[in-house]
Write a protein that holds these residues in place. Structure first.
Motif, PDB file in Angstrom:
ATOM      1  N   THR A 218       0.472  19.533  -0.822  1.00 51.67           N
ATOM      2  CA  THR A 218       1.388  20.664  -0.918  1.00 51.67           C
ATOM      3  C   THR A 218       1.122  21.748   0.130  1.00 51.67           C
ATOM      4  N   GLY A 219       0.045  21.635   0.891  1.00 54.99           N
ATOM      5  CA  GLY A 219      -0.276  22.676   1.862  1.00 54.99           C
ATOM      6  C   GLY A 219       0.364  22.435   3.215  1.00 54.99           C
ATOM      7  N   ARG A 220       0.133  23.385   4.131  1.00 57.02           N
ATOM      8  CA  ARG A 220       0.685  23.261   5.488  1.00 57.02           C
ATOM      9  C   ARG A 220      -0.127  22.322   6.356  1.00 57.02           C
ATOM     10  N   SER A 221      -1.372  22.070   5.981  1.00 53.49           N
ATOM     11  CA  SER A 221      -2.226  21.142   6.711  1.00 53.49           C
ATOM     12  C   SER A 221      -2.099  19.753   6.101  1.00 53.49           C
ATOM     13  N   VAL A 222      -2.096  18.711   6.938  1.00 49.18           N
ATOM     14  CA  VAL A 222      -1.951  17.340   6.457  1.00 49.18           C
ATOM     15  C   VAL A 222      -3.330  16.693   6.380  1.00 49.18           C
ATOM     16  N   PRO A 223      -3.790  16.351   5.167  1.00 51.91           N
ATOM     17  CA  PRO A 223      -5.094  15.705   5.022  1.00 51.91           C
ATOM     18  C   PRO A 223      -4.982  14.196   5.216  1.00 51.91           C
ATOM     19  N   SER A 224      -6.123  13.533   5.132  1.00 55.60           N
ATOM     20  CA  SER A 224      -6.163  12.084   5.282  1.00 55.60           C
ATOM     21  C   SER A 224      -6.574  11.438   3.959  1.00 55.60           C
ATOM     22  N   ALA A 225      -6.318  10.150   3.839  1.00 49.08           N
ATOM     23  CA  ALA A 225      -6.692   9.391   2.641  1.00 49.08           C
ATOM     24  C   ALA A 225      -6.815   7.923   3.031  1.00 49.08           C
ATOM     25  N   LEU A 226      -7.500   7.161   2.186  1.00 47.19           N
ATOM     26  CA  LEU A 226      -7.790   5.755   2.465  1.00 47.19           C
ATOM     27  C   LEU A 226      -7.081   4.865   1.458  1.00 47.19           C
ATOM     28  N   LEU A 227      -6.261   3.949   1.960  1.00 46.95           N
ATOM     29  CA  LEU A 227      -5.590   2.988   1.089  1.00 46.95           C
ATOM     30  C   LEU A 227      -6.617   1.952   0.622  1.00 46.95           C
ATOM     31  N   VAL A 228      -6.764   1.809  -0.696  1.00 48.78           N
ATOM     32  CA  VAL A 228      -7.742   0.868  -1.233  1.00 48.78           C
ATOM     33  C   VAL A 228      -7.101  -0.246  -2.060  1.00 48.78           C
ATOM     34  N   ARG A 229      -5.840  -0.096  -2.409  1.00 53.53           N
ATOM     35  CA  ARG A 229      -5.130  -1.173  -3.118  1.00 53.53           C
ATOM     36  C   ARG A 229      -3.633  -0.979  -2.956  1.00 53.53           C
ATOM     37  N   GLY A 230      -2.933  -2.100  -2.824  1.00 55.94           N
ATOM     38  CA  GLY A 230      -1.482  -2.049  -2.771  1.00 55.94           C
ATOM     39  C   GLY A 230      -0.950  -1.673  -1.401  1.00 55.94           C
ATOM     40  N   GLU A 231       0.170  -0.974  -1.396  1.00 56.78           N
ATOM     41  CA  GLU A 231       0.890  -0.624  -0.166  1.00 56.78           C
ATOM     42  C   GLU A 231       1.233   0.862  -0.179  1.00 56.78           C
ATOM     43  N   ARG A 233       3.934   3.011   1.036  1.00 59.18           N
ATOM     44  CA  ARG A 233       5.288   3.103   1.588  1.00 59.18           C
ATOM     45  C   ARG A 233       5.704   4.541   1.858  1.00 59.18           C
ATOM     46  N   HIS A 234       4.918   5.510   1.403  1.00 62.12           N
ATOM     47  CA  HIS A 234       5.297   6.916   1.494  1.00 62.12           C
ATOM     48  C   HIS A 234       4.683   7.614   2.708  1.00 62.12           C
ATOM     49  N   ARG A 235       3.435   7.292   3.011  1.00 66.00           N
ATOM     50  CA  ARG A 235       2.738   7.807   4.192  1.00 66.00           C
ATOM     51  C   ARG A 235       2.738   9.342   4.248  1.00 66.00           C
ATOM     52  N   HIS A 236       2.368   9.947   3.127  1.00 67.14           N
ATOM     53  CA  HIS A 236       2.245  11.404   3.073  1.00 67.14           C
ATOM     54  C   HIS A 236       0.934  11.894   3.687  1.00 67.14           C
ATOM     55  N   PHE A 237      -0.029  10.996   3.862  1.00 66.27           N
ATOM     56  CA  PHE A 237      -1.346  11.359   4.359  1.00 66.27           C
ATOM     57  C   PHE A 237      -1.646  10.603   5.648  1.00 66.27           C
ATOM     58  N   LEU A 238      -2.457  11.201   6.500  1.00 64.00           N
ATOM     59  CA  LEU A 238      -2.933  10.475   7.666  1.00 64.00           C
ATOM     60  C   LEU A 238      -3.851   9.352   7.188  1.00 64.00           C
ATOM     61  N   PRO A 239      -3.682   8.147   7.716  1.00 66.67           N
ATOM     62  CA  PRO A 239      -4.469   7.021   7.196  1.00 66.67           C
ATOM     63  C   PRO A 239      -5.909   7.027   7.704  1.00 66.67           C
ATOM     64  N   GLU A 240      -6.849   6.906   6.788  1.00 65.65           N
ATOM     65  CA  GLU A 240      -8.243   6.702   7.148  1.00 65.65           C
ATOM     66  C   GLU A 240      -8.494   5.205   7.311  1.00 65.65           C
ATOM     67  N   GLN A 241      -9.490   4.853   8.115  1.00 63.44           N
ATOM     68  CA  GLN A 241      -9.846   3.460   8.331  1.00 63.44           C
ATOM     69  C   GLN A 241     -11.119   3.131   7.556  1.00 63.44           C
ATOM     70  N   ARG A 242     -11.150   1.957   6.970  1.00 61.42           N
ATOM     71  CA  ARG A 242     -12.316   1.558   6.180  1.00 61.42           C
ATOM     72  C   ARG A 242     -13.563   1.470   7.060  1.00 61.42           C
ATOM     73  N   LEU A 243     -14.684   1.868   6.507  1.00 57.24           N
ATOM     74  CA  LEU A 243     -15.969   1.832   7.191  1.00 57.24           C
ATOM     75  C   LEU A 243     -16.305   0.411   7.640  1.00 57.24           C
TER      76      LEU A 243
END
Length: 273
Positions: A218-231, A233-243
């Motif tokens: 909900t903020g003006r800054s776009v955070p990142s997140a890591l997809l761990v299951r599924g898909e 389709r929304h892409r609200h967050f910058l994608p993190e890459q798995r270690l």
């Protein structure tokens, strides 16, 4: 049909805002993950601290394996659906005989997410009994929505800002003890607290913030997140890459950027509050 939780546990989560004592890790997994954490602590000469205790899954093999653990993800899927992001994680350690505590609070004010579907998986790497300072909750409080929080930073308050909600004391609430290898799940609006550790062992918990991919910041800054299951389709967050390699230059850089983005979202949110 739930994948891991019972129908009663899913009902408890919906109605009370939490479920407890879900067994997810084998004893050998607990031992391996705790050993990985404590090997790092011996290397640096002190207990894990900020920033490494935040978003540890981008730095350490033990944390990466926990956030991707299929039993944990099955239980999370049972309450938020099959498309799952890890938004944040925090390592919560109370040393033996420590007065460290957390005031009554909700998780929602820290994360700036909508809708409020974030669930915290609190995974125990040591026994989190009542004596060790396990979480206490106020069942059903997740239905009240976000409450006003005040700041009370103090030496033994485990939350940096010391956020808390007025009107509750340490005699209030229901304990949620979990043994090593178990976890609890709680809703982002559930009121919860914890007290000091009076035992001879460290109380080690790994709190993972999972969200469905449909949730947006909900903020003006776009955070990142890591997809761990599924898909996603929304892409609200910058994608993190798995270690891929623990504590590599690439991992350190990715961790620093992800934490900076998370911190920026919080700072903007605090300023607007």
């Amino acid at each position: 049909m739930p994948k891991l939780l019972s129908e009663a546990q899913v009902h408890q989560y919906r109605e009370a805002g939490y479920c407890d004592a879900v067994t997810v890790l084998l004893p050998e997994e607990v031992a391996r993950h705790r050993a990985g954490l404590e090997a790092y602590e011996r290397e640096v000469g002190h207990p894990i601290a900020f920033p490494e205790k935040s978003k540890s899954y981008l730095l350490f093999d033990w944390a990466d394996r926990i956030v991707h653990h299929p039993k944990i993800l099955d239980a999370v899927e049972d309450v938020i659906g099959p498309d799952i992001l890890v938004y944040h994680s925090t390592t919560w350690i109370k040393e033996a005989h420590s007065p460290a505590y957390v005031l009554w609070h909700q998780d929602g004010p820290y994360f700036f997410l909508d809708p409020p579907l974030h669930v915290t998986a609190w995974v125990a790497l040591s026994d989190a009994t009542v004596a060790a300072g396990c979480m206490h909750v106020l069942p059903g409080s997740h239905r009240t929505g976000l409450l006003a929080h005040y700041d009370a930073p103090e030496q033994y308050n485990m939350i940096k800002r010391g956020q808390g909600v007025s009107g509750y004391d340490h005699e209030t609430g229901v304990p949620v003890p979990v043994l090593a290898g178990q976890m609890s799940l709680h809703h982002t609006h559930l009121l919860h607290t914890s007290r000091g550790n009076t035992t001879a062992d460290r109380r080690i918990g790994f709190g993972i913030s999972y969200i469905p991919t449909s949730v947006r910041p909900t903020g003006r800054s776009v955070p990142s997140a890591l997809l761990v299951r599924g898909e996603d389709r929304h892409r609200h967050f910058l994608p993190e890459q798995r270690l891929t390699m623990q504590m590599s230059p690439q991992a350190l850089a990715a961790h620093a950027e992800a934490n900076a983005r998370f911190r920026a979202l919080q700072d903007v949110g605090y300023a607007a509050a």
